[in-house]
Design an enzyme around this catalytic site. Structure first.
Site, PDB file in Angstrom:
ATOM      1  N   ASN A 108     -32.905-170.933  50.959  1.00  0.00           N
ATOM      2  CA  ASN A 108     -32.184-170.903  52.230  1.00  0.00           C
ATOM      3  C   ASN A 108     -32.863-171.873  53.185  1.00  0.00           C
ATOM      4  OD1 ASN A 108     -29.821-169.367  52.925  1.00  0.00           O
ATOM      5  ND2 ASN A 108     -30.908-167.581  52.096  1.00  0.00           N
ATOM      6  N   ARG A 123     -23.602-107.044  83.477  1.00  0.00           N
ATOM      7  CA  ARG A 123     -22.282-106.952  82.848  1.00  0.00           C
ATOM      8  C   ARG A 123     -21.259-106.451  83.844  1.00  0.00           C
ATOM      9  NH1 ARG A 123     -17.528-104.621  81.617  1.00  0.00           N
ATOM     10  NH2 ARG A 123     -18.568-102.594  81.504  1.00  0.00           N
ATOM     11  N   ASP A 124     -21.172-105.165  84.042  1.00  0.00           N
ATOM     12  CA  ASP A 124     -20.079-104.657  84.866  1.00  0.00           C
ATOM     13  C   ASP A 124     -20.288-104.956  86.341  1.00  0.00           C
ATOM     14  OD1 ASP A 124     -17.658-103.535  85.250  1.00  0.00           O
ATOM     15  OD2 ASP A 124     -18.252-101.473  84.852  1.00  0.00           O
ATOM     16  N   GLU A 157     -35.290-162.097  58.990  1.00  0.00           N
ATOM     17  CA  GLU A 157     -36.486-161.339  58.639  1.00  0.00           C
ATOM     18  C   GLU A 157     -37.786-162.118  58.778  1.00  0.00           C
ATOM     19  OE1 GLU A 157     -34.225-162.482  54.827  1.00  0.00           O
ATOM     20  OE2 GLU A 157     -33.768-161.729  56.831  1.00  0.00           O
ATOM     21  N   HIS A 169     -20.591 -93.221  83.744  1.00  0.00           N
ATOM     22  CA  HIS A 169     -20.327 -94.536  84.327  1.00  0.00           C
ATOM     23  C   HIS A 169     -19.204 -94.403  85.340  1.00  0.00           C
ATOM     24  CE1 HIS A 169     -19.403 -98.933  84.312  1.00  0.00           C
ATOM     25  NE2 HIS A 169     -18.153 -98.533  84.422  1.00  0.00           N
ATOM     26  N   GLU A 198     -35.804-167.574  47.443  1.00  0.00           N
ATOM     27  CA  GLU A 198     -35.472-166.191  47.104  1.00  0.00           C
ATOM     28  C   GLU A 198     -35.512-165.978  45.597  1.00  0.00           C
ATOM     29  OE1 GLU A 198     -32.231-164.445  49.179  1.00  0.00           O
ATOM     30  OE2 GLU A 198     -32.332-165.867  50.847  1.00  0.00           O
ATOM     31  N   LYS A 226     -16.587 -92.493  81.035  1.00  0.00           N
ATOM     32  CA  LYS A 226     -16.314 -93.778  81.677  1.00  0.00           C
ATOM     33  C   LYS A 226     -15.251 -93.609  82.746  1.00  0.00           C
ATOM     34  CE  LYS A 226     -14.655 -98.432  80.388  1.00  0.00           C
ATOM     35  NZ  LYS A 226     -15.601 -99.200  81.210  1.00  0.00           N
ATOM     36  N   ARG A 263     -33.457-153.232  61.438  1.00  0.00           N
ATOM     37  CA  ARG A 263     -32.435-153.778  62.328  1.00  0.00           C
ATOM     38  C   ARG A 263     -31.645-152.625  62.943  1.00  0.00           C
ATOM     39  NH1 ARG A 263     -30.188-158.904  58.707  1.00  0.00           N
ATOM     40  NH2 ARG A 263     -32.118-159.213  57.552  1.00  0.00           N
ATOM     41  N   ASP A 279     -11.447 -96.392  73.805  1.00  0.00           N
ATOM     42  CA  ASP A 279     -10.087 -96.832  73.496  1.00  0.00           C
ATOM     43  C   ASP A 279      -9.298 -96.833  74.791  1.00  0.00           C
ATOM     44  OD1 ASP A 279      -7.798 -97.353  71.522  1.00  0.00           O
ATOM     45  OD2 ASP A 279      -7.067 -95.624  72.659  1.00  0.00           O
ATOM     46  N   HIS A 336     -21.410-107.777  87.849  1.00  0.00           N
ATOM     47  CA  HIS A 336     -20.796-109.060  88.236  1.00  0.00           C
ATOM     48  C   HIS A 336     -19.354-109.159  87.758  1.00  0.00           C
ATOM     49  CE1 HIS A 336     -20.802-111.364  84.375  1.00  0.00           C
ATOM     50  NE2 HIS A 336     -21.832-110.613  84.061  1.00  0.00           N
ATOM     51  N   GLN A 337     -18.992-108.433  86.702  1.00  0.00           N
ATOM     52  CA  GLN A 337     -17.587-108.428  86.289  1.00  0.00           C
ATOM     53  C   GLN A 337     -16.725-107.836  87.398  1.00  0.00           C
ATOM     54  OE1 GLN A 337     -16.622-107.085  82.297  1.00  0.00           O
ATOM     55  NE2 GLN A 337     -14.687-106.212  82.992  1.00  0.00           N
ATOM     56  N   HIS A 344     -17.446 -96.303  89.279  1.00  0.00           N
ATOM     57  CA  HIS A 344     -17.377 -97.434  90.205  1.00  0.00           C
ATOM     58  C   HIS A 344     -17.341 -96.901  91.626  1.00  0.00           C
ATOM     59  CE1 HIS A 344     -16.510-100.835  87.356  1.00  0.00           C
ATOM     60  NE2 HIS A 344     -16.325 -99.787  86.575  1.00  0.00           N
ATOM     61  N   GLU A 399     -32.152-168.822  44.977  1.00  0.00           N
ATOM     62  CA  GLU A 399     -31.714-169.939  45.806  1.00  0.00           C
ATOM     63  C   GLU A 399     -32.783-170.244  46.843  1.00  0.00           C
ATOM     64  OE1 GLU A 399     -28.230-168.611  47.853  1.00  0.00           O
ATOM     65  OE2 GLU A 399     -29.286-167.062  48.987  1.00  0.00           O
ATOM     66  N   THR A 448      -9.103-101.889  80.153  1.00  0.00           N
ATOM     67  CA  THR A 448      -8.784-103.027  79.281  1.00  0.00           C
ATOM     68  C   THR A 448      -8.627-102.588  77.829  1.00  0.00           C
ATOM     69  OG1 THR A 448     -10.135-104.405  80.739  1.00  0.00           O
ATOM     70  CG2 THR A 448      -9.517-105.332  78.609  1.00  0.00           C
ATOM     71  N   GLU A 496     -25.261-166.253  34.234  1.00  0.00           N
ATOM     72  CA  GLU A 496     -26.597-165.976  34.764  1.00  0.00           C
ATOM     73  C   GLU A 496     -27.127-164.701  34.126  1.00  0.00           C
ATOM     74  OE1 GLU A 496     -26.281-167.695  39.303  1.00  0.00           O
ATOM     75  OE2 GLU A 496     -25.751-165.616  38.941  1.00  0.00           O
ATOM     76  N   ARG A 508     -14.302-102.403  72.965  1.00  0.00           N
ATOM     77  CA  ARG A 508     -12.962-101.828  73.112  1.00  0.00           C
ATOM     78  C   ARG A 508     -12.425-101.299  71.792  1.00  0.00           C
ATOM     79  NH1 ARG A 508     -11.555-107.393  76.236  1.00  0.00           N
ATOM     80  NH2 ARG A 508     -12.575-106.909  78.217  1.00  0.00           N
TER      81      ARG A 508
END
Length: 983
Positions: free
Chosen positions: A124, A371-372, A130, A570, A108, A541, A177, A478, A374-375, A572, A122, A705, A33, A444
């Site tokens: 079909n 930060r501190d 389609e 700082h 086709e 601190k 599709r 530190d 709620h920590q 507590h 061919e 820490t 072909e 830290r």
């Protein structure tokens, strides 16, 4: 089939093909072909009746195909001239007329793009997938027409069209599709349950569907086609646009689809300019460069369903928010954000901020709630959503604040570890919401935001990224007050152009002659050393709240006179005397102080911000802050705090006991939680006393820490094993020290003033020589780009969303700090999506039937979620949870882990059985050090258990052989679970 490119290949290829055909079929016949190298695939739709009439319904283009399977069809073919169109359709008609073709069929052709010639392939003899594009542009129902033809109707009767000449083209149609094929996995069909299925709709959209529906199961034997989508418009461009819109409207969850691939294809220039061939997909790899749909809604629903059915491990057995607790709403903004400290920093730099601080008469205030606060009170469990909602109020209503402490410390790893959110995103969001206020973090030093020393270049990279992502003030400290260990981090802050707050950690009792180790001379000398190291501000601190008012007057005055830097204090409020100490420091000339919003103050947190503002009001040190604005913000935080009832530390009143144990406020709640997990909650006062004993055993060290964690690890171990200080120090008593203790005494955290006590040093290290120089000097630099590549590879393993993504600097730095924690977070994020957007109550407790929540996953993209019902547990141990998502029903299936746990309970270690090694505490298996059949000696490590960030090694008590292992790394265990059998 063999391509023959020149005559020299002819004979060899023909013989090769014949041999293969004979072997496969027993017949070596072949056909030659014409090979078309640049081909288009054109089909002509045919109808023929029983009277010998044959009509064409014009042509369609089927060139976009993959391995000869069509992907996109178009009618008419957009690249044909009218002459070409008529010619090919006439050829098809004549072919079928020649054989008296009857019913529907397709002729086709291949079109040679170079010569514009058509070559017949061919016919079909059937209706093809389609056909719908042809129906759309001709208005003829092809399926109905062929049925009528078989009933004996003529073409005009079957089609409703009088003649061939009346078959007109109207507009342009495009068909795609939608399949369950996975383009990124070689188009292998996927299978599973469709957790959601929503089709597109709208003008010009036609759907030809199969059996796809929410809850449907796609088996591995099911045809991969879910639905055909056909778009009709008056021009090809509008049809493509309409198809693109329709494909984006689809929501198909539970299986992979080709939708994103087709969307990518439709916008490719080669497709848009009609120059594609049948090899377009096979030769265009960039079509596969697309991101999968994130499917965030399904992931979030899965998370809610899981928590609703199984509960959250962090809140199990803990108090729930009060039934009347209402969702918090931030106060209204009073004005646009006024100029603040960040504007000064941005315009004139950190030294200008330092000079400005010294020039102020008013006391400057840092709010520590985010930060501190709620920590210290809630074990660091506050979620970003509750912070970000109120951040604009801070910027607009409290622009006189010095800074907002909102990052660093334990908040970094807790965000990854417990809250399923990215700490970097929190920082970026807060930075954007407070453009006029300085953000502040706790660093830290050489430990970064971790619990160990990191190579210098890792610390430097982290500081740079934190500065780039939004941190303005770095409080650098530190854990043993060793300035040598702080220099790398401080230099990095200065280089980044941010405010470097070199920090002294206060411990002991300044005015107690019985504790001369930390006297005034010590603190002044350290302050001068920090100034020489480049600090813009001197941080003081007092992490445990030990500094008493009288001592504060002496210390602050001396530091102001001798060091000359502005002082930021700082403390507590564990003892209840924190506010008095702050006011004494103000009298002594302190420049800035930390305080928490009223609703998050007191106890192990900072003193009350509103009360300090009131106490200084109408004095020369008046803060200038709006007390009404403070109260409104505090009212918001009060409602936020009600959502976190499970994490309250349970400290009902001030405790002078802090002067005994000297425990940092930020550690207090965490250590209580650890004690609870180990079953020691009722022995808390023993833990506190032992903590004090351990501190003295280590030589009276600075406890913050990570050094405070080491003291806590040792104290918990001693209480759990009923060990006294005397026994631990006795050389004749064998003690298995926590890994963190060994690590610290080896010198990996640095050096305390005066060094370590020799007795405990010898017992812990067992003859090993500790290092006395800076740990970072011994750590080789990390190849950052190699680490980035490794992380990219690891993230792609099983993570579809990470395909093709790069690892940004934030992710890299998070990974370098906490490799396992980061990867675990990514795994959970892959499963559950951006759960950070959920309201806090839903995040920790799930939802109740009938409850509704709103979650904004992107700006303007909101999920309205309503829980309809929770089903019964099935025989498979699954529970159906019924939701309504944006008005659409969704069903999520999750395992009931309580049921499965009953059927798979771990065996327990038997009391009195010397061969059984049981779990001394609940937790998870961090590592295994032995294998089955291995010989062990007394003292050999068997495995390591991790519980609440504390690792404990279990050692063999005698020589034996490992008979069996009942756990694997990562396994969750309960106390007394059988872990190892020895014989």
């Amino acid at each position: 089939m063999r391509p023959i490119l020149n005559e020299d290949e002819l004979e060899a290829k023909v013989r090769e093909g014949r041999r293969e055909a004979e072997a496969a079929f027993g017949n070596g016949e072949g056909y030659l072909e014409k090979m078309i190298l640049r081909a288009r695939h054109v089909e002509v739709q045919i109808l023929g009746d029983k009277e010998g009439n044959v009509w064409h319904l014009w042509e369609r283009d089927c060139s976009v195909q993959r391995r000869n399977q069509k992907v996109v069809e178009r009618a008419p073919a957009p690249y044909l001239t009218q002459g070409q169109r008529e010619a090919v359709c006439d050829m098809a008609k004549r072919i079928c007329a020649h054989v008296n073709y009857e019913c529907a069929g397709t002729v086709e052709f291949l079109m040679d793009m170079d010569t514009q010639e058509f070559y017949f392939i061919e016919v079909n003899p059937r209706v093809q997938v389609e056909h719908t594009v042809t129906e759309e542009v001709t208005g003829i129902d092809i399926v109905q027409a062929q049925i009528l033809i078989e009933e004996g109707k003529s073409l005009p009767e079957a089609t409703g069209v009088a003649s061939q000449a009346e078959v007109k083209l109207n507009g342009h149609a495009l068909q795609c599709r939608v399949t369950t094929e996975d383009p990124l996995n070689n188009f292998i069909p996927d299978y599973g349950r469709l957790t959601a299925y929503r089709s597109a709709t709208g003008n010009g959209i036609r759907l030809d569907g199969g059996t796809a529906y929410a809850g449907g199961v796609i088996t591995r034997y099911y045809d991969s086609l879910l639905v055909k989508v056909t778009a009709l418009a008056q021009t090809p461009e509008k049809a493509i646009s309409r198809m693109d819109r329709a494909l984006r409207e689809f929501r198909i969850r539970g299986v992979a689809t080709n939708i994103e691939f087709v969307i990518n294809l439709l916008k490719h220039p080669t497709f848009l300019n009609d120059t594609y061939t049948t090899k377009f997909i096979d030769t265009t790899p960039e079509l596969f460069n697309f991101k999968r749909r994130k499917d965030r809604a399904t992931k979030i629903l899965t998370y809610i369903a899981d928590i609703t059915v199984n509960g959250h491990p962090e809140t199990a057995g803990r108090p729930k928010p009060h039934a009347e607790a209402r969702a918090p709403k931030p106060p209204a903004l009073k004005a646009e954000p006024a100029m603040g400290t960040r504007n000064l920093l941005e315009q004139k730099g950190p030294q200008a901020v330092s000079d400005w601080m010294k020039a102020q008469k008013k006391v400057l205030i840092t709010d520590t709630t985010m930060r501190d606060g709620h920590q210290s009170l809630l074990a660091t469990r506050m979620r970003s959503i509750d912070m970000i909602r109120v951040a604009p109020t801070y910027a607009a209503n409290l622009p006189q604040l010095f800074s907002v402490e909102c990052w660093g410390g334990a908040t970094f790893d807790v965000a990854y570890r417990f809250l399923q959110e990215c700490p970097w995103q929190r920082l970026r969001d807060l930075r954007a919401a407070m453009p006029n206020l300085m953000t502040q973090m706790l660093l830290r030093a050489s430990n970064g935001v971790g619990y160990t020393n990191y190579p210098d270049n890792v610390v430097q990279a982290f500081v740079k990224q934190a500065a780039d992502s939004g941190v303005d003030v770095f409080r650098v400290f530190d854990s043993l007050n060793w300035v040598e260990n702080m220099r790398v981090a401080m230099d990095a802050v200065v280089e980044a152009g941010k405010v470097c707050e070199g920090t002294i950690c206060y411990t002991g009792d300044l005015l107690d002659p019985a504790r001369p180790k930390y006297d005034l001379k010590y603190y002044v000398a350290m302050g001068l050393e920090l100034k020489a190291a480049g600090a813009h501000v001197l941080g003081l601190k007092d992490m445990a709240g030990l500094l008493k008012p009288a001592s504060a007057r002496v210390l602050v005055k001396a530091l102001k006179q001798e060091v000359g830097l502005p002082i930021h204090f700082h403390t507590h409020d564990t003892s209840g005397a924190g506010a008095a100490t702050i006011l004494a420091a103000c009298d002594a000339g302190v420049d800035a102080v930390d305080a928490a919003m009223d609703a998050f103050s007191g106890g192990t947190s900072q003193p009350c911000l509103g009360s300090i503002v009131e106490a200084l009001k109408n004095t020369e040190r008046d803060t200038g802050l709006d007390i009404q604005a403070i109260r409104e913000v505090s009212n918001y935080w009060e409602k936020v705090r009600a959502q976190y009832a499970a994490f309250e530390s349970g400290i009902p009143a001030p405790a002078s006991e802090v002067y005994l144990h000297e425990m940092p406020g930020g550690q207090f709640t965490n250590l209580k939680a650890q004690a609870r997990s180990l079953g020691l909650e009722d022995r808390w006062h023993e833990v506190a006393q032992t903590y004090a004993d351990v501190n003295q055993m280590f030589g009276d060290i600075v406890k913050v820490t990570p050094s405070s964690k080491v003291v806590g690890d040792m104290a918990l171990m001693m209480v759990a094993q009923n060990l006294t200080r005397a026994q631990v120090e006795d050389p004749g008593v064998e003690v298995a020290f926590p890994d963190s203790v060994v690590d610290m005494l080896k010198g990996n955290l640095g050096q305390p003033p005066g060094g370590w006590p020799k007795g405990i040093l010898t017992k812990v290290l067992k003859g090993d020589t500790p290092m006395t120089d800076r740990p970072g000097l011994r750590l080789p630099p990390v190849d950052l780009e190699a680490a980035r590549r490794k992380l990219a590879e690891d993230l792609r393993l099983g993570d579809d969303e990470a395909e093709g993504e790069t690892v940004d600097d934030e992710d890299l730095n998070g990974y370098l700090m906490y490799p396992k924690v980061f990867m675990d977070y990514r795994t959970r994020h892959r499963l559950y999506g951006p759960v950070r957007v959920l309201p806090t109550k839903a995040f920790f407790y799930g939802m109740d039937p009938g409850e509704e929540v709103t979650a904004e996953i992107d700006p303007g993209k909101t999920l309205e979620i309503r829980l309809q019902a929770v089903g019964e547990t099935t025989d498979e141990g699954e529970v159906k949870v019924f939701f309504e998502l944006n008005g659409q029903p969704r069903v999520i299936r999750v395992p009931n882990r309580a049921v499965k746990a009953k059927t798979a309970a771990r065996p327990k270690a038997l009391d009195g059985n010397s061969g059984h090694v049981g779990a001394p505490m609940p937790g998870s298996i961090a590592s295994l050090a032995v294998t089955v059949g291995q010989k062990v000696r007394a003292g050999d490590l068997l495995l390591t258990i991790e519980a609440m960030k504390m690792e404990t090694g279990l050692h063999a008590d005698r020589a034996a052989v490992v008979k069996a292992l009942h756990v694997q790394p990562g396994a969750q265990i309960d106390a007394k679970d059988l872990l190892v059998e020895l014989e």
